[in-house]
Design an enzyme around this catalytic site. Sequence first.
Site, PDB file in Angstrom:
ATOM      1  N   GLU A  75       0.832  -1.217   0.000  1.00  0.00           N
ATOM      2  CA  GLU A  75       0.000   0.000   0.000  1.00  0.00           C
ATOM      3  C   GLU A  75       0.856   1.252   0.000  1.00  0.00           C
ATOM      4  OE1 GLU A  75      -2.792  -0.443  -0.798  1.00  0.00           O
ATOM      5  OE2 GLU A  75      -3.239  -2.467  -0.114  1.00  0.00           O
TER       6      GLU A  75
HETATM    7  C1  LIG Z   1       2.822  -9.568   0.355  1.00  0.00           C
HETATM    8  C2  LIG Z   1       2.547  -8.523  -0.653  1.00  0.00           C
HETATM    9  C3  LIG Z   1       1.235  -8.221  -0.970  1.00  0.00           C
HETATM   10  C4  LIG Z   1       0.949  -7.262  -1.944  1.00  0.00           C
HETATM   11  N1  LIG Z   1      -0.352  -7.029  -2.308  1.00  0.00           N
HETATM   12  C5  LIG Z   1      -0.594  -6.261  -3.410  1.00  0.00           C
HETATM   13  C6  LIG Z   1      -1.910  -6.185  -3.963  1.00  0.00           C
HETATM   14  O1  LIG Z   1      -2.869  -6.763  -3.448  1.00  0.00           O
HETATM   15  N2  LIG Z   1      -2.076  -5.466  -5.099  1.00  0.00           N
HETATM   16  C7  LIG Z   1      -1.057  -4.816  -5.715  1.00  0.00           C
HETATM   17  O2  LIG Z   1      -1.277  -4.191  -6.742  1.00  0.00           O
HETATM   18  N3  LIG Z   1       0.206  -4.835  -5.192  1.00  0.00           N
HETATM   19  C8  LIG Z   1       0.455  -5.554  -4.066  1.00  0.00           C
HETATM   20  N4  LIG Z   1       1.713  -5.625  -3.537  1.00  0.00           N
HETATM   21  C9  LIG Z   1       2.776  -4.832  -4.141  1.00  0.00           C
HETATM   22  C10 LIG Z   1       3.259  -3.733  -3.232  1.00  0.00           C
HETATM   23  O3  LIG Z   1       2.306  -2.722  -3.132  1.00  0.00           O
HETATM   24  C11 LIG Z   1       4.628  -3.249  -3.792  1.00  0.00           C
HETATM   25  O4  LIG Z   1       5.546  -4.282  -3.510  1.00  0.00           O
HETATM   26  C12 LIG Z   1       5.057  -1.947  -3.194  1.00  0.00           C
HETATM   27  O5  LIG Z   1       4.229  -0.903  -3.618  1.00  0.00           O
HETATM   28  C13 LIG Z   1       6.504  -1.595  -3.559  1.00  0.00           C
HETATM   29  O6  LIG Z   1       6.735  -1.771  -4.932  1.00  0.00           O
HETATM   30  P1  LIG Z   1       7.994  -2.636  -5.403  1.00  0.00           P
HETATM   31  O7  LIG Z   1       7.951  -3.922  -4.683  1.00  0.00           O
HETATM   32  O8  LIG Z   1       8.008  -2.688  -6.880  1.00  0.00           O
HETATM   33  O9  LIG Z   1       9.254  -1.855  -4.909  1.00  0.00           O
HETATM   34  P2  LIG Z   1       9.971  -0.641  -5.662  1.00  0.00           P
HETATM   35  O10 LIG Z   1       8.947   0.298  -6.176  1.00  0.00           O
HETATM   36  O11 LIG Z   1      10.958  -1.181  -6.615  1.00  0.00           O
HETATM   37  O12 LIG Z   1      10.732   0.055  -4.453  1.00  0.00           O
HETATM   38  C14 LIG Z   1      11.999  -0.396  -3.967  1.00  0.00           C
HETATM   39  C15 LIG Z   1      12.559   0.652  -2.992  1.00  0.00           C
HETATM   40  O13 LIG Z   1      12.676   1.922  -3.661  1.00  0.00           O
HETATM   41  C16 LIG Z   1      11.950   2.912  -2.959  1.00  0.00           C
HETATM   42  N5  LIG Z   1      11.326   3.834  -3.907  1.00  0.00           N
HETATM   43  C17 LIG Z   1      10.707   3.552  -5.079  1.00  0.00           C
HETATM   44  N6  LIG Z   1      10.200   4.674  -5.617  1.00  0.00           N
HETATM   45  C18 LIG Z   1      10.487   5.689  -4.770  1.00  0.00           C
HETATM   46  C19 LIG Z   1      10.227   7.083  -4.750  1.00  0.00           C
HETATM   47  N7  LIG Z   1       9.537   7.685  -5.715  1.00  0.00           N
HETATM   48  N8  LIG Z   1      10.677   7.802  -3.702  1.00  0.00           N
HETATM   49  C20 LIG Z   1      11.373   7.229  -2.712  1.00  0.00           C
HETATM   50  N9  LIG Z   1      11.653   5.913  -2.676  1.00  0.00           N
HETATM   51  C21 LIG Z   1      11.211   5.152  -3.674  1.00  0.00           C
HETATM   52  C22 LIG Z   1      10.892   2.162  -2.150  1.00  0.00           C
HETATM   53  O14 LIG Z   1      10.461   2.893  -1.011  1.00  0.00           O
HETATM   54  C23 LIG Z   1      11.643   0.892  -1.773  1.00  0.00           C
HETATM   55  O15 LIG Z   1      12.436   1.118  -0.645  1.00  0.00           O
HETATM   56  C24 LIG Z   1       2.013  -6.552  -2.546  1.00  0.00           C
HETATM   57  C25 LIG Z   1       3.341  -6.839  -2.196  1.00  0.00           C
HETATM   58  C26 LIG Z   1       3.607  -7.820  -1.280  1.00  0.00           C
HETATM   59  C27 LIG Z   1       5.049  -8.142  -0.975  1.00  0.00           C
END
Ligand SMILES: Cc1cc2nc3c(=O)[nH]c(=O)nc-3n(C[C@H](O)[C@H](O)[C@H](O)COP(=O)(O)OP(=O)(O)OC[C@H]3O[C@@H](n4cnc5c(N)ncnc54)[C@H](O)[C@@H]3O)c2cc1C
Length: 582
Positions: A429
């Site tokens: 989220e």
């Molecule tokens: C168990 C689980 C359940 C989930 N459920 C859902 C779901 O139901 N529906 C759905 O759509 N998604 C879901 N997700 C996805 C989840 O919302 C994302 O994993 C999350 O938003 C982070 O995206 P990412 O994993 O691609 O990390 P990335 O976006 O690659 O981020 C990696 C790091 O970079 C940082 N970062 C990235 N962009 C910025 C920025 N602009 N400013 C500062 N820092 C930044 C982040 O804070 C983090 O530390 C789920 C994930 C998990 C693990």
Amino acid sequence: MSTPYVPPVADYEFLYREAFGRDIVADASGGALSADDAVEIIAGAGEFGASVLAPLDRAGDQVGARLEDGQVRLPEGFTDAYRALAEAGWVSATAPESAGGDGLPASVGAGLGEIWNASNAAFALCWMLGAGAIHALDAAASDDLRETYLTKLVSGEWTGTMNLTEPEAGTDLGAIRTMATPRDDGTYAISGQKIFITWGDHDVADNIVHLVLARTPGAPEGAKGLSLFVAPRTLVNDDGSLGERNSIETVAIEHKLGIHGSPTCVLSYEDATGYLVGELHGGLAGMFVMMNSARVGMGHQATGISDRALQGAADYAAGRLQGPVIDRPAGTSIAEHPDVRRILRSMSSQVFAMRALSVYVGDLFDRADSGEDVLRMAELFVPILKGWASEEALRVTSDGIQVYGGMGFIEETGAAQHYRDARIVPIYEGTTAIQANDLVGRKVLRDQGATVAALFAQIDETVAALREGRAVGEGRAVGDDTAVRIADRLSRALDASRRATDALLGFAGSPRDAYAVSVPYLMLLGTLAGGWMHALTAVAVAVHAAPSETDAARLTEADFYSAHHLVRVHALAETVAAGEIA
Ligand SMILES: Cc1cc2nc3c(=O)[nH]c(=O)nc-3n(C[C@H](O)[C@H](O)[C@H](O)COP(=O)(O)OP(=O)(O)OC[C@H]3O[C@@H](n4cnc5c(N)ncnc54)[C@H](O)[C@@H]3O)c2cc1C
């Protein structure tokens, strides 16, 4: 063996009736309900959570969700428990009346959210996601979609999901590639892969309503080109009966650190049938409705998991004997070692702060129609509640393990499960960084600190009330000095917060400085808000003519929070003022 769950009914009674100086449930419902009714509802949910959901928490963790022959299955008991939950009306309880739900005030929803998550956080995600889908469809769906899908989501017969994330589009939703191509009959053919979809497949309900963010041919690049679609797992015939399976395949489920009872699915859409929700290219607005609801829900999840960790640790400490305890008779349990007592108080004062803030944010949303300023305050608090409570849940659940000593590191006690389950809350989220960017960019810099200044002015009033209480507090038997100590610490933390905010506003021309310290600033405001919640509590108990033991305990917690947690505001303020250190 895990400790049986005891729902915190007395705290909710206090929060609904007294902590904010009025019956907030009566105010929110125009007198249709009172704090007494809300307490009954919370007690009923607590009983259901403790007796039906909590006993499945360990099986969810240890057996977990499994993918068998293309179908996700949950451990035994989950389907019956979900059906019982829906039939008892717990899914529709918090759904808006406009969607056919009972429309309970958001402050009561906060209590329910905590209870479901404390009972079984992985399972609770199933209907928490549905709640977000309900809000999004209620805000934007056509009459047909409302009739077919919204009613079934509200009754709990079907569940809902949120499909945003793709392998190359996590935080950056503008990178979403899933394509929705219009067909002649007005439906869309959706193709693409979504990953990490919570409760994306399961066997606890008859159908799943996926809300999918996708791009249409020729749509603008980035987030502006996204549209929102409903894509059911099983298609629905004109008479409302279930038809053919939609072409959405569950390719895999993830093997995770925690929340094993929540199936996290990789879904492949291959020309799956979808229906547009709201305006073409208006997808992000619809999804924000869902995300806001889910973000507040994460505050409740953080609170619930933390309370469960606290209850387990307190129970264990009360029964564990280990060595002589300073100034206590032989045979005293470890709970009386000064340091164990410190850890337990640290946990309990933090849990209360989270709980009170969740209710307060609910109350702000309940009053949001009363003025722009109230709505702005509610929106200011969404990233604070989500970001701060989820980060603090890591500290609380880790402290829980510490209380158990070596046994905390061993899976049998269940303490490790809370720690593992909590670890996801600051990630999904929107990570804490994303909450902090929202806070600093949209909610502090954009109005040049006006909303946050209004918050500080309210906290000033609480400081004054605590101090005046001392002067006029005829009949007060507890807390005069304590109340003033709390007021002094809160006042100093407020000064530091104002300095930090000034520093942040001074970074307006150098955004890297502001965003390099956005998370510390979020944690500062969350920690301050927690101290404010405790201070409001101290004000509320101070007016009792004959303070009870519970009043004294609440004041002690407030005193502790102000000495051990609130003081962290000073360090965070120094960090914020430093800006980016490259
Ligand atoms: C168990 C689980 C359940 C989930 N459920 C859902 C779901 O139901 N529906 C759905 O759509 N998604 C879901 N997700 C996805 C989840 O919302 C994302 O994993 C999350 O938003 C982070 O995206 P990412 O994993 O691609 O990390 P990335 O976006 O690659 O981020 C990696 C790091 O970079 C940082 N970062 C990235 N962009 C910025 C920025 N602009 N400013 C500062 N820092 C930044 C982040 O804070 C983090 O530390 C789920 C994930 C998990 C693990």
